[in-house]
Design a protein around this motif. Structure first.
Motif, PDB file in Angstrom:
ATOM      1  N   LEU A   1      35.725  61.340  38.669  1.00  0.00           N
ATOM      2  CA  LEU A   1      35.242  62.462  39.485  1.00  0.00           C
ATOM      3  C   LEU A   1      36.319  62.997  40.425  1.00  0.00           C
ATOM      4  N   TRP A   2      37.197  62.119  40.923  1.00  0.00           N
ATOM      5  CA  TRP A   2      38.187  62.503  41.924  1.00  0.00           C
ATOM      6  C   TRP A   2      39.590  62.372  41.333  1.00  0.00           C
ATOM      7  N   HIS A   3      40.449  63.337  41.672  1.00  0.00           N
ATOM      8  CA  HIS A   3      41.843  63.291  41.229  1.00  0.00           C
ATOM      9  C   HIS A   3      42.740  63.634  42.414  1.00  0.00           C
ATOM     10  N   GLU A   4      43.560  62.649  42.802  1.00  0.00           N
ATOM     11  CA  GLU A   4      44.484  62.816  43.924  1.00  0.00           C
ATOM     12  C   GLU A   4      43.763  63.302  45.182  1.00  0.00           C
ATOM     13  N   GLY A   5      42.608  62.692  45.456  1.00  0.00           N
ATOM     14  CA  GLY A   5      41.857  63.002  46.665  1.00  0.00           C
ATOM     15  C   GLY A   5      41.003  64.244  46.596  1.00  0.00           C
ATOM     16  N   LYS A   6      41.010  64.954  45.486  1.00  0.00           N
ATOM     17  CA  LYS A   6      40.209  66.162  45.332  1.00  0.00           C
ATOM     18  C   LYS A   6      39.095  65.930  44.321  1.00  0.00           C
ATOM     19  N   PHE A   7      37.917  66.487  44.651  1.00  0.00           N
ATOM     20  CA  PHE A   7      36.780  66.370  43.741  1.00  0.00           C
ATOM     21  C   PHE A   7      36.941  67.377  42.602  1.00  0.00           C
ATOM     22  N   VAL A   8      37.069  66.862  41.399  1.00  0.00           N
ATOM     23  CA  VAL A   8      37.255  67.710  40.221  1.00  0.00           C
ATOM     24  C   VAL A   8      35.961  67.832  39.429  1.00  0.00           C
ATOM     25  N   GLY A   9      35.090  66.841  39.538  1.00  0.00           N
ATOM     26  CA  GLY A   9      33.901  66.784  38.697  1.00  0.00           C
ATOM     27  C   GLY A   9      34.152  65.830  37.543  1.00  0.00           C
ATOM     28  N   PRO A  10      33.193  65.627  36.672  1.00  0.00           N
ATOM     29  CA  PRO A  10      33.395  64.712  35.543  1.00  0.00           C
ATOM     30  C   PRO A  10      34.565  65.165  34.666  1.00  0.00           C
ATOM     31  N   TYR A  11      35.572  64.308  34.548  1.00  0.00           N
ATOM     32  CA  TYR A  11      36.737  64.666  33.745  1.00  0.00           C
ATOM     33  C   TYR A  11      37.306  63.406  33.104  1.00  0.00           C
ATOM     34  N   ILE A  12      38.178  63.610  32.127  1.00  0.00           N
ATOM     35  CA  ILE A  12      38.887  62.504  31.477  1.00  0.00           C
ATOM     36  C   ILE A  12      40.379  62.827  31.453  1.00  0.00           C
ATOM     37  N   TYR A  13      41.159  61.777  31.266  1.00  0.00           N
ATOM     38  CA  TYR A  13      42.589  61.962  31.066  1.00  0.00           C
ATOM     39  C   TYR A  13      42.868  61.966  29.560  1.00  0.00           C
ATOM     40  N   PRO A  14      43.648  62.903  29.068  1.00  0.00           N
ATOM     41  CA  PRO A  14      43.961  62.914  27.632  1.00  0.00           C
ATOM     42  C   PRO A  14      44.838  61.728  27.251  1.00  0.00           C
ATOM     43  N   ILE A  15      44.671  61.265  26.015  1.00  0.00           N
ATOM     44  CA  ILE A  15      45.451  60.130  25.515  1.00  0.00           C
ATOM     45  C   ILE A  15      46.229  60.565  24.286  1.00  0.00           C
ATOM     46  N   THR A  16      47.336  59.878  24.051  1.00  0.00           N
ATOM     47  CA  THR A  16      48.191  60.176  22.907  1.00  0.00           C
ATOM     48  C   THR A  16      48.446  58.886  22.143  1.00  0.00           C
ATOM     49  N   ALA A  17      48.273  58.946  20.817  1.00  0.00           N
ATOM     50  CA  ALA A  17      48.430  57.762  19.974  1.00  0.00           C
ATOM     51  C   ALA A  17      49.866  57.640  19.475  1.00  0.00           C
ATOM     52  N   LYS A  18      50.303  56.393  19.327  1.00  0.00           N
ATOM     53  CA  LYS A  18      51.622  56.118  18.772  1.00  0.00           C
ATOM     54  C   LYS A  18      51.548  54.822  17.986  1.00  0.00           C
ATOM     55  N   ALA A  19      52.108  54.837  16.779  1.00  0.00           N
ATOM     56  CA  ALA A  19      52.098  53.649  15.932  1.00  0.00           C
ATOM     57  C   ALA A  19      53.240  52.723  16.318  1.00  0.00           C
ATOM     58  N   ASP A  20      52.887  51.483  16.652  1.00  0.00           N
ATOM     59  CA  ASP A  20      53.883  50.469  16.972  1.00  0.00           C
ATOM     60  C   ASP A  20      54.232  49.724  15.689  1.00  0.00           C
ATOM     61  N   LEU A  21      55.400  50.008  15.112  1.00  0.00           N
ATOM     62  CA  LEU A  21      55.772  49.438  13.819  1.00  0.00           C
ATOM     63  C   LEU A  21      56.221  47.991  13.935  1.00  0.00           C
ATOM     64  N   GLU A  22      56.442  47.486  15.135  1.00  0.00           N
ATOM     65  CA  GLU A  22      56.813  46.089  15.294  1.00  0.00           C
ATOM     66  C   GLU A  22      55.583  45.177  15.279  1.00  0.00           C
ATOM     67  N   SER A  23      54.547  45.579  16.007  1.00  0.00           N
ATOM     68  CA  SER A  23      53.306  44.781  16.044  1.00  0.00           C
ATOM     69  C   SER A  23      52.246  45.313  15.094  1.00  0.00           C
ATOM     70  N   PHE A  24      52.544  46.428  14.407  1.00  0.00           N
ATOM     71  CA  PHE A  24      51.611  47.038  13.456  1.00  0.00           C
ATOM     72  C   PHE A  24      50.250  47.302  14.093  1.00  0.00           C
ATOM     73  N   ARG A  25      50.276  48.009  15.189  1.00  0.00           N
ATOM     74  CA  ARG A  25      49.043  48.376  15.875  1.00  0.00           C
ATOM     75  C   ARG A  25      49.240  49.720  16.549  1.00  0.00           C
ATOM     76  N   TRP A  26      48.118  50.344  16.875  1.00  0.00           N
ATOM     77  CA  TRP A  26      48.159  51.628  17.559  1.00  0.00           C
ATOM     78  C   TRP A  26      48.223  51.387  19.064  1.00  0.00           C
ATOM     79  N   THR A  27      49.103  52.108  19.715  1.00  0.00           N
ATOM     80  CA  THR A  27      49.176  52.068  21.174  1.00  0.00           C
ATOM     81  C   THR A  27      48.916  53.470  21.708  1.00  0.00           C
ATOM     82  N   TYR A  28      48.308  53.511  22.872  1.00  0.00           N
ATOM     83  CA  TYR A  28      47.916  54.810  23.445  1.00  0.00           C
ATOM     84  C   TYR A  28      48.467  54.924  24.853  1.00  0.00           C
TER      85      TYR A  28
END
Length: 385
Positions: A90-117
């Motif tokens: 609801l809050w971002h840097e002390g300001k009320f924004v309302g219901p929100y999410i932070y975007p995520i980005t996927a990346k394939a980890d070829l060493e551990s063979f798993r997805w990291t975000y």
């Protein structure tokens, strides 16, 4: 005219009116019905009351699960395989924004063979409400594409993460509840129909009928339950649709559950059929069907209600076990057991722990049914304790 007597006693001078029923109880609660007494006692069982409200809310949500879920059950996001749960802020840097999410980005980890975000916490993206998305059927037959909330453009809203195909776990749990919670109601209906019918016949008529019913019960109870489930489920043709398999699984669970109820009904009827009110009904010409329906079953209703609430979780666990083993409901059908079937790989659960979240609603719902059953069993005898 004063009512004060010479010795200071007061005597009412109004004429006596004989209209009040002196035999009526002074307190209204002494004349309460059995159901009111049951409700008063049930309210004191706080855990059962909360469980009943929780289950009522769960079943009210089932017809509108598509509206509440941000995604449809088989909607895939190929760029977000095994995405972790995202929080709504609801809050971002002390300001009320309302219901929100932070975007995520996927990346394939070829060493551990798993997805990291990675999460971009510099760019809060408000959620959209009453937005358009993929179509679903409201109440099972009304086409609609309106969702309560959706992810903003260019982002996702995986409240409980995504699975190996990029499907939202939260949405699939809501859709899965439609089958997992309904299978218990259908199964208990079949179980009660068979258990009450055969138990009533055995207990009321006795003799050869009682002997035959008891032998059938003993044969069914002597069979190992899990292998019998597996054998009957494996007999379902693999080319049948999800709806047909769902009803067959429900009927199988009901057929295997009725012997215990039949024995309870039989033992109760054996004692009740000797009561005077039953003999009086028979002497007045009441047929056996009427005696059972009007006189015997009502005296056994409290046990039946408590038994139903305690048997439904067994049906839910049965469907979950069969679907988990791959012999119950199958994809593209969505149930909690089907979702757990996708989470059989312990190595994947260790890395992507949120894929095991479907276990939580099963545990919570089964506990709620058990608490409700205990409360009803204690409350349906309002004159005890």
């Amino acid at each position: 005219m004063s009512g004060i007597q010479p010795d200071n006693r007061f005597v009412d001078t109004a004429p006596w009116v004989d209209e009040v029923d002196a035999s009526a109880p002074e307190r209204s609660e002494m004349d309460a019905s059995a159901w009111r007494l049951t409700w008063r006692k049930f309210k004191r069982h706080k855990l059962a009351l909360v469980s009943g409200i929780f289950l009522l809310v769960c079943y009210l949500i089932l017809p509108i699960a598509g509206f509440i879920a941000p995604y449809t059950p088989n909607e895939r996001s190929a760029d977000y395989l095994y995405a972790p749960p995202q929080s709504i802020n609801l809050w971002h840097e002390g300001k009320f924004v309302g219901p929100y999410i932070y975007p995520i980005t996927a990346k394939a980890d070829l060493e551990s063979f798993r997805w990291t975000y990675t999460t971009n916490e510099e760019n809060p993206m408000p959620l959209e409400f009453f937005c358009e998305g993929n179509s679903y059927n409201l109440f099972g037959f009304i086409p609609s594409d309106t969702h309560l909330f959706c992810a903003p453009a260019g982002a996702t809203v995986f409240l409980w993460g995504s699975d190996r195909l990029g499907r939202d776990v939260f949405s699939r749990i809501l859709y899965g509840a439609q089958l997992s919670l309904t299978v218990g109601l259908i199964g208990i209906s079949v179980s009660f129909l068979l258990g009450i019918t055969f138990g009533a016949l055995a207990g009321y008529f006795g003799g050869r009928t009682d002997w035959i019913v008891n032998r059938v019960i003993e044969i069914l109870r002597s069979l190992p339950e899990l292998p019998l489930w597996l054998a009957l489920s494996a007999a379902v043709p693999s080319n049948w649709g999800p709806v047909a398999v769902f009803f067959i699984i429900s009927i199988i669970l009901g057929i295997l559950d009725w012997p215990g109820l039949a024995r309870a009904v039989r033992s109760k009827f054996l004692s009740l059929r000797e009561e005077e009110f039953v003999k009086a009904a028979e002497m007045m010409g009441a047929k056996p069907g009427r005696v059972i329906r009007k006189h015997l079953l009502p005296n056994f209703s409290s046990h039946l209600i408590a038994s139903a609430t305690l048997s439904i979780p067994a049906m839910i666990l049965g469907e979950t076990a069969l679907s988990f083993l791959g012999l119950g409901l199958r994809a593209p059908a969505v149930s909690w057991g089907v979702m757990l079937n996708d989470a059989q790989n312990l190595a994947s659960i260790e890395i992507y722990w949120w894929t095991a979240i479907p276990m939580l609603p099963i545990i919570v719902v089964v506990l709620a049914f058990n608490f409700l059953g205990d409360g009803l069993r204690a409350s349906l005898d309002p004159y005890k304790g």
